[in-house]
Each structure stands twice: as C-alpha cells, then as structure tokens.
Design an enzyme around this catalytic site. Structure first.
Site, PDB file in Angstrom:
ATOM      1  N   GLN B 128       0.837  -1.197   0.000  1.00 53.00           N
ATOM      2  CA  GLN B 128       0.000   0.000   0.000  1.00 53.00           C
ATOM      3  C   GLN B 128       0.873   1.249   0.000  1.00 53.00           C
ATOM      4  O   GLN B 128       1.653   1.448   0.934  1.00 53.00           O
ATOM      5  CB  GLN B 128      -0.888  -0.003   1.249  1.00 53.00           C
ATOM      6  CG  GLN B 128      -1.828   1.188   1.344  1.00 53.00           C
ATOM      7  CD  GLN B 128      -2.539   1.241   2.686  1.00 53.00           C
ATOM      8  OE1 GLN B 128      -1.892   1.184   3.739  1.00 53.00           O
ATOM      9  NE2 GLN B 128      -3.849   1.338   2.670  1.00 53.00           N
ATOM     10  N   GLY B 129       0.753   2.059  -1.022  1.00 56.11           N
ATOM     11  CA  GLY B 129       1.516   3.301  -1.083  1.00 56.11           C
ATOM     12  C   GLY B 129       0.592   4.495  -0.929  1.00 56.11           C
ATOM     13  O   GLY B 129       0.283   5.179  -1.908  1.00 56.11           O
ATOM     14  N   SER B 131       0.755   6.626   2.357  1.00 57.25           N
ATOM     15  CA  SER B 131       1.426   7.646   3.172  1.00 57.25           C
ATOM     16  C   SER B 131       2.646   8.239   2.484  1.00 57.25           C
ATOM     17  O   SER B 131       3.321   7.567   1.700  1.00 57.25           O
ATOM     18  CB  SER B 131       1.882   7.035   4.506  1.00 57.25           C
ATOM     19  OG  SER B 131       0.810   6.410   5.141  1.00 57.25           O
ATOM     20  N   SER B 163       4.429  -1.079   3.863  1.00 58.62           N
ATOM     21  CA  SER B 163       4.639  -2.429   4.396  1.00 58.62           C
ATOM     22  C   SER B 163       4.790  -3.442   3.272  1.00 58.62           C
ATOM     23  O   SER B 163       4.049  -3.369   2.293  1.00 58.62           O
ATOM     24  CB  SER B 163       3.463  -2.871   5.267  1.00 58.62           C
ATOM     25  OG  SER B 163       3.238  -1.943   6.279  1.00 58.62           O
ATOM     26  N   GLU B 245      -9.779  -2.214   5.584  1.00 63.02           N
ATOM     27  CA  GLU B 245      -8.557  -2.304   6.378  1.00 63.02           C
ATOM     28  C   GLU B 245      -8.869  -2.210   7.870  1.00 63.02           C
ATOM     29  O   GLU B 245      -8.220  -2.844   8.691  1.00 63.02           O
ATOM     30  CB  GLU B 245      -7.598  -1.182   5.951  1.00 63.02           C
ATOM     31  CG  GLU B 245      -6.219  -1.273   6.584  1.00 63.02           C
ATOM     32  CD  GLU B 245      -5.242  -0.221   6.054  1.00 63.02           C
ATOM     33  OE1 GLU B 245      -5.675   0.656   5.281  1.00 63.02           O
ATOM     34  OE2 GLU B 245      -4.069  -0.284   6.427  1.00 63.02           O
TER      35      GLU B 245
END
Ligand SMILES: Cc1cc2nc3c(=O)[nH]c(=O)nc-3n(C[C@H](O)[C@H](O)[C@H](O)COP(=O)(O)OP(=O)(O)OC[C@H]3O[C@@H](n4cnc5c(N)ncnc54)[C@H](O)[C@@H]3O)c2cc1C
Lengths: 325, 405
Positions: B128-129, B131, B163, B245
């Site tokens: 997941q990109g 932030s 992550s 999520e």
C-alpha cells in the site's frame, strides 16, 4: 447467525422508548425523590407494557419473548434510570404470584453478601433471598431493618438488615443460579442504557454550550472523550446482546463467560460514561440540578448487583484456568 | 438476534479443522523475520495451499476463485485458523484484506480478472503506497504527482511506511492528479512494482525488523487503464479500502490474543506464589478482565460483520472496533511484559520464560494505534461522522500573493 435486531425487536425497543419519553422524561427524575423512588401507577403501566411478564409463556398470559428481547427493554429503562425493583420483579414473574402483572412488587437480595442492604423495602410485597441452597421468600413486613438515612442513589432507598430470616424455600439451587445469571444480564442491559443516555446528554450539551466563541463540542479534547464514550457504549451493547442471546440459545457459547463479560463491560461503560458526562458539563455537571448524577449513582448500585466487576473477573479467570487443566 | 452458526457453517468448520490440523504442521516453521524472499515463499506457499483446498477468499465471488461463502463462514474461518495457530497472513495482508476487496468493489472487469484471482492464489503480493513523509494522518496533503502522457500516467514522488514493499508485485497507489484541489485531486492507481523508476529503501522498525520501506518514484509510467475509479475520485475509493482495512481485518489477531491471555494464565500458574503468581488476586482478576474484554470485542465483531453483510462494505463503526482492539492489545501485552519481571530485559527466552514472544508482541502492539489511521484519527472519525460533532475549524488558506503589476 443474524446478530442484529429484527423488525419485531426494533418495534419493541421503539415502543418502550416512546413510553419512557412520554412517561418518565428526563426532567421528571427529580420528582421520584419525593416518592422514595417508587410510583405505583407507573409500576402498573410498566406491567401493562409487558416489562415483568415479557418472558412468561403466552399460555400463562405472558408475552412469550426471550432474554435477548428483555435486554432491549431493560436498556430502554436504563436510559431513563427508571427507579424500582425492576429486575427482581421481572425475575419473579414465574415464581411469585402477581409479580408478572405488577400487582405484587417483588424485591430481592443476595443473602450471603455482607452487608445485607435491601433496596426499596418499603415498596415491596415480597422479598426474595438468593442463597447457594436456593431461592427463599421472605415477608418484608417481618424484617427487622434499619432505614439508611442517605442512600447513595436518591432514587434507590436502602435498609440494612443485620439478621436476615431464613424465609420459605420456593426454589432450588439451580433456579437461584439461573436467576443470578439472568439478573446480571438484565442489570447489564440497564447499565448499557445508562452508557447510552449519558453519551446522548453529553453530545447535546456540548453542541449547545459555547466557550471561546464556539461550541465546546468542536474542541478535539471534548470530541475524543465522547468518541471514547461511544466505543464503551458499543462494546457494552455487543456484550449485553450476546449475553441475552446466549441465555436464549445456550449452544452458542459459554453462558457464565458471556454473562460475566456483559456485566463487567457494561458496568464500566456506565460508570465511565456517566463520569465523562459530568466532565463535559463542567461546573453544571457537579450540581444536583443536572440529572447526570442519578445515572452515575445508579451505575454504582447496579455494579454491585448480581456480581461486581471484580467478582465476575475472578470467576472468568478461574474458568480460564480450569479450561487449561 | 441469533448467534447460532448454521449446520452448513458447522460442516464447513469441521472440514476446515480437519484440513488445518493436517496442513499446518506440514507447512513448517516460519523463516527468519528479515529474510524477505523466504518469507514471501513461506506466506504465498501457504496462500496457495488455502486456495487449492478452496479456503482462500471465503467471502470473495466464485468467478474470481473465491468461495462465495457467507459472512458467518468468514467468522468460522477466522476462529479456526487462530485455533490451530495457522501461518500468519504475512505478505498477503494488503492484497487479501483490502487490495483485493477494493478491486472487487471498485475495479473494472479487466482489473478484476488480472489481479483478483492472482491475489487469491498467492501469485500476486500487494503493498500500500498511501502515506508520504508530508502526508500521514493528513493524507489529503499527498504530493506524489501523476501527469497524463498519452495512455500513461507519469508518476514522481516519495512514499513511506510501505509495508511489504520489498516483497510486493503491485501497489495500491494514491497520486495527485489535480494540484489545485486537496482531497478532490487524488487518484487511486495500480502500480506494478517492477516498473522502471521505483527505488525501495527499507526502514528498520523499533523491533529491529524491516517490515516497511520508503519508496521513491521517478517518472514511473503507469497505464491509464490501471486507474481504479475515475480520475480525481481516489479519495472516495481509498475510503472503501480503509473500511476493509479497519473492519474485520484484525479478526484472526483478536483470537490469537485470546490464546495469548490463556498462555499468560499458564505462565502465572507455574509460579503461583511469586509477585507475578496466580495466587495474587489482583493479577488473577486482571487476567479474567482481559478475557471478558476479548469476549465482548468478539461479540462486537460479530455484530459488525452481520451489519456489513447487508452492504458488503464494513461501516464506519469499524473505527470503534479498531480503537478498542488496539488499546486492549497494548494493555494485554504490557501486562505480559510485567509478568516477565527482569526476564523482560532479554529478548531471548531466559529461565524458561517466553520473553521472545511476549516482547515481540508488545513491540508490535505499539504500531497498532498508528498504522491504518491513528487512534486520534479514529476518534475524529467517530466524533464527526457518527456522533455529528462540529468539525475542528480548519485554518484559512494562505492569502494569494498579490499580483505585481
Ligand atoms: C507498522 C506500520 C505499517 C504501516 N504500513 C503502511 C502501508 O503499508 N502503507 C501506507 O501507506 N502507510 C502505512 N503506514 C503509515 C500509517 O498509515 C501512518 O503512519 C499513519 O497514518 C500516521 O501518519 P504519520 O506517521 O505521518 O503520523 P502523523 O500524521 O504525523 O501523526 C503524528 C501524531 O499526531 C497525531 N495527529 C495527527 N493529526 C492529528 C489530528 N488531526 N488530530 C489529533 N492528532 C493528530 C497522530 O495521531 C500521531 O499521534 C504504516 C504505519 C505503521 C506504523
């Protein structure tokens, strides 16, 4: 599994809520101080509403609903801290004649927990005592009891009984144990209602009270307090509903654990939320005039009925240890 | 209000249990935490086994290889995998728990076909990109730019806390497509992690692991057909991702936590007399109390799963579950550390005490109130979106510079 309220349950909840809104509005609570927390005509109306005979079979003139439904009803009564020996009279419906219809007002006490403090004694027709050996019936007029001058909850009068008579045995130990579990579940429901009502009061006040030129409800410190109140309320709701559903369908889980969990979580939710509600009200919150204190005091009363947080925690721990054997 | 699992659920449970009891021991112990190739192989190998047995994507549609199971089968699944201590979802976390579900809800037919089955089989690992260094809680401030060049977006920027980036094939990427608008100028893209122009720099966590990385993007070309939702509609799409999520994504961890409390009971009973022993009444009560809280939490998950089964997407109430769960997790692991006494100074097991596991959990616990939206942000969501309290006044935009004439 459908762990949600069905149409009938939503209607039941709505019915009791609108009764309470009309008959026991928030600003009427103080008036119960003059009647020592009891009002016969209200009692009769609660009986007509089905509060006491809710779980009695229809063949016996009851409503024929389950404990999960009773949880919904008692949560509504909790929202208005409706005074009186509600839980005991409900539990007594199948045991004491006239309890289901409201003609006989039944109170109760855990006989083995010192000090023995009887609630609402002067309004009672029958007193039940729970012992490990069973359920005992005592004539309240025969009791030697000293009135407590200033009970914590002004709407829950108390008498101290130094020597509780044995009374007449009307049911065995299994029934006593069942009443404890059902009583704890209904008390949890009342506590859930308190957690809900105090959040609602806090929200309402915080939207209207202004400081620094804006509603205090727009300050993040206040918002986060109320968000935490919401979480407490929602966890308590899940736990109280689960306890009711588990009593109705014992195959779905461990009853002792479900009930213990509900009693612990809802007691904390009620105590914390009423405390937080006082904080949100600032100086006003510390006055007798704002009715939050009735909620906090009732929470304390209920926390000490049918097993306290500590007693249930200990029981759960021992069950955990037993399960590891 | 019915908490009974159906006969079908119970049959499913029995089959799954038999299968797990055979397969979990056969899959062996997980590799060392910092060996990413081995971790990827271990985690995706397990995912493949689940898939072959028909246990991947319990609630996912059949047409993509899922089971099309009921929400209650999903609960049964979580209960059973935690009961036998099945391999952790690991590198499949993002794809399985929110990437795939987001595509099912929002993706084009081609996107679904291209990714959803492959996530289920473990062939595709996702990260997941979202932030960025300057955009964490304030995600709407993200600056990674995407400009259209023919049928591609050309993307440059800097993502952080990504992550499993080291192990991932694809990335849920949020980019800025309108520099003027704040949240209304964001787009959700599928980025192939093997595209030229991507540099991954692992960051070491306080637990000493390389769980997340910084990701630098330098003119990375992403086909326009990889856009999920419309251009500038990414803020809404990411909301769908977040709901998944924050929803039942932690369900199996909750049951692990129940087992952890039982293990703490064992630990205290081994030395009943000491200051950390079972005969200490306050300590016993604390353990019973945790267990009651976990039972209530699980009831709350059941409530919210039944609720969201109507819409297919978890409600905002998921924020309440996350807030309560992560706080409870921290309190329980902190208590575990207290039980270790001086043995907590060692991350290796000493004197027969399970320091390694307890300390690993207590350190991991610190991230739970930060990742997937901090506790403070969850409280903002609850107070504003559920309780309807007024929003914090936002600072006025800076005045436009005077135009020199
Ligand atoms: C283990 C882990 C894994 C992660 N994995 C990923 C990933 O895979 N992909 C990804 O995109 N991101 C990931 N993140 C990032 C995570 O989503 C962010 O760390 C998080 O959203 C917080 O942003 P930040 O770190 O910039 O902190 P900041 O936003 O700078 O917050 C710092 C502190 O200020 C508080 N704060 C900020 N704004 C407010 C406000 N309005 N009101 C009150 N308090 C406020 C926060 O609560 C926090 O306590 C991960 C984080 C962790 C810890």
């Amino acid at each position: 599994m459908d762990f949600q309220l069905d149409e009938d349950q939503l209607a039941l909840r709505e019915g009791v809520r609108s009764f309470c809104d009309g008959r026991v509005p928030l600003d009427s609570l103080a008036s119960f101080e003059e009647t020592a927390g009891f009002d016969r005509s209200l009692w009769t109306e609660l009986a007509e509403l089905g509060v006491f005979n809710l779980r009695e079979p229809e063949s016996a003139g009851g409503v024929g609903l389950g404990t999960a439904d009773a949880v919904l009803v008692f949560a509504e009564l909790g929202r208005r801290v409706v005074p009186g020996p509600l839980v005991w009279s409900h539990l007594a419906a199948g045991l004491v004649k006239g309890a289901a219809t409201g003609e006989t007002v039944v109170g109760g006490v855990e006989a083995d927990i010192e000090p023995v403090l009887v609630e609402h004694l002067e309004s009672l027709d029958v007193l039940l005592a729970l012992r490990d050996t069973g359920v005992f019936r005592i004539d309240p007029r025969e009791l030697e009891a000293a009135a407590i001058a200033t009970p914590l909850d002004p709407l829950t009068p108390l008498h101290h009984v130094a020597n509780l008579p044995a009374g007449e045995k009307i049911a065995g130990p299994e029934v006593a144990q069942r009443l404890r579990l059902e009583g704890a579940t209904l008390a949890s429901a009342l506590l859930l209602g308190i957690a809900e009502a105090t959040l609602e009061m806090a929200l309402e006040y915080s939207k209207q009270r202004e400081q620094f030129g804006r509603p205090i409800g727009s300050f993040q410190a206040m918002k986060h307090m109320m968000a935490d109140m919401f979480v407490k309320q929602e966890v308590a709701r899940a736990a109280a509903y689960a306890a009711g559903a588990t009593l109705d369908q014992p195959s779905v889980g461990d009853i002792d654990r479900a009930v213990g969990s509900a009693k612990i979580i809802s007691s904390e939710a009620a105590l914390r939320n009423s405390g937080a509600c006082i904080q949100v009200h600032g100086g006003m919150g510390f006055t007798w005039e704002v009715p939050v204190h009735y909620y906090l005091k009732r929470s304390w009363v209920l926390e000490n009925c049918f097993g306290s947080i500590d007693e249930h925690s200990e029981r759960v721990a021992i069950a955990l240890a037993d399960a590891r054997e | 209000m019915d908490l009974r699992y159906s006969e079908k659920d119970e049959e499913f449970r029995a089959d799954l249990r038999t299968w797990l009891e055979r397969e979990v021991p056969a899959h062996g112990a997980p590799p060392p935490v910092n060996d990413w190739p081995a971790r990827r192989a271990y985690d995706t190998g397990w995912q493949r086994k689940l898939f072959d047995a028909g246990y991947a994507g319990i609630s996912w549609p059949k047409e993509y290889g899922g089971r099309d199971g009921s929400p209650t089968e999903q609960l049964v699944y979580y209960e059973e995998i935690a009961r036998v201590n099945a391999p952790y979802i690991g590198v499949n976390f993002v794809g399985m728990l929110h990437g795939g579900p987001t595509l099912i809800a929002e993706g084009t037919p081609e996107q679904k076909k291209c990714h959803v089955p492959q996530i289920l089989t473990g062939e595709q690992v996702w990260c997941q990109g979202f932030s960025e260094p300057g955009a964490g809680s304030d995600l709407a401030a993200l600056a990674t730019r995407a400009e259209v060049d023919g049928d591609h977006y050309v993307v440059s920027g800097h993502k952080i806390w990504c992550s499993f980036a080291q192990a991932a094939d694809y990335c849920e990427l949020l980019v800025r497509t309108d520099p003027e608008a704040k949240s209304r100028g964001i787009t959700w893209l599928i980025m192939d992690m093997n595209s030229p122009g991507i540099e991954i720099r692992p960051l070491r966590t306080l637990a000493g692991e390389g769980e997340f990385s910084e990701v630098f993007l330098d003119n990375v070309r992403i086909p326009v057909s990889n856009r999920v939702g419309k251009e500038n509609d990414g803020w809404r799409v990411k909301e769908v991702t977040f709901r998944f999520e924050r929803g039942a994504a932690f369900a199996s961890d909750m049951i692990h936590l129940k087992q952890f409390v039982s293990e703490l009971v064992d630990l205290t009973r081994r030395a009943p007399e000491g200051p950390q022993g079972w005969n200490d009444r306050a300590l016993r009560r604390q353990l019973g109390h945790f267990s009651a809280e976990l039972d209530a939490l699980w009831a709350m998950v059941k409530l919210s799963v039944c609720e969201s089964s109507k819409t297919g997407i978890p409600g905002v109430g998921a924020s309440a579950v996350k807030l309560f769960y992560t706080d409870l997790y921290q309190r329980i692991t902190e208590f575990g550390v207290r039980l270790l006494g001086r043995a907590a100074l060692s991350r290796d097991d000493v004197a027969g005490l399970p320091s390694e596991r307890i300390l690993a959990r207590s350190m991991q616990a610190l991230s739970l109130t930060i990742a997937a939206g901090t506790s403070q942000i969850q409280r903002n969501i609850i107070s504003e979106r559920i309780l309807g309290l007024p929003r914090e006044p936002r600072p006025a935009p800076p005045p436009r510079p005077a135009v020199e004439s």
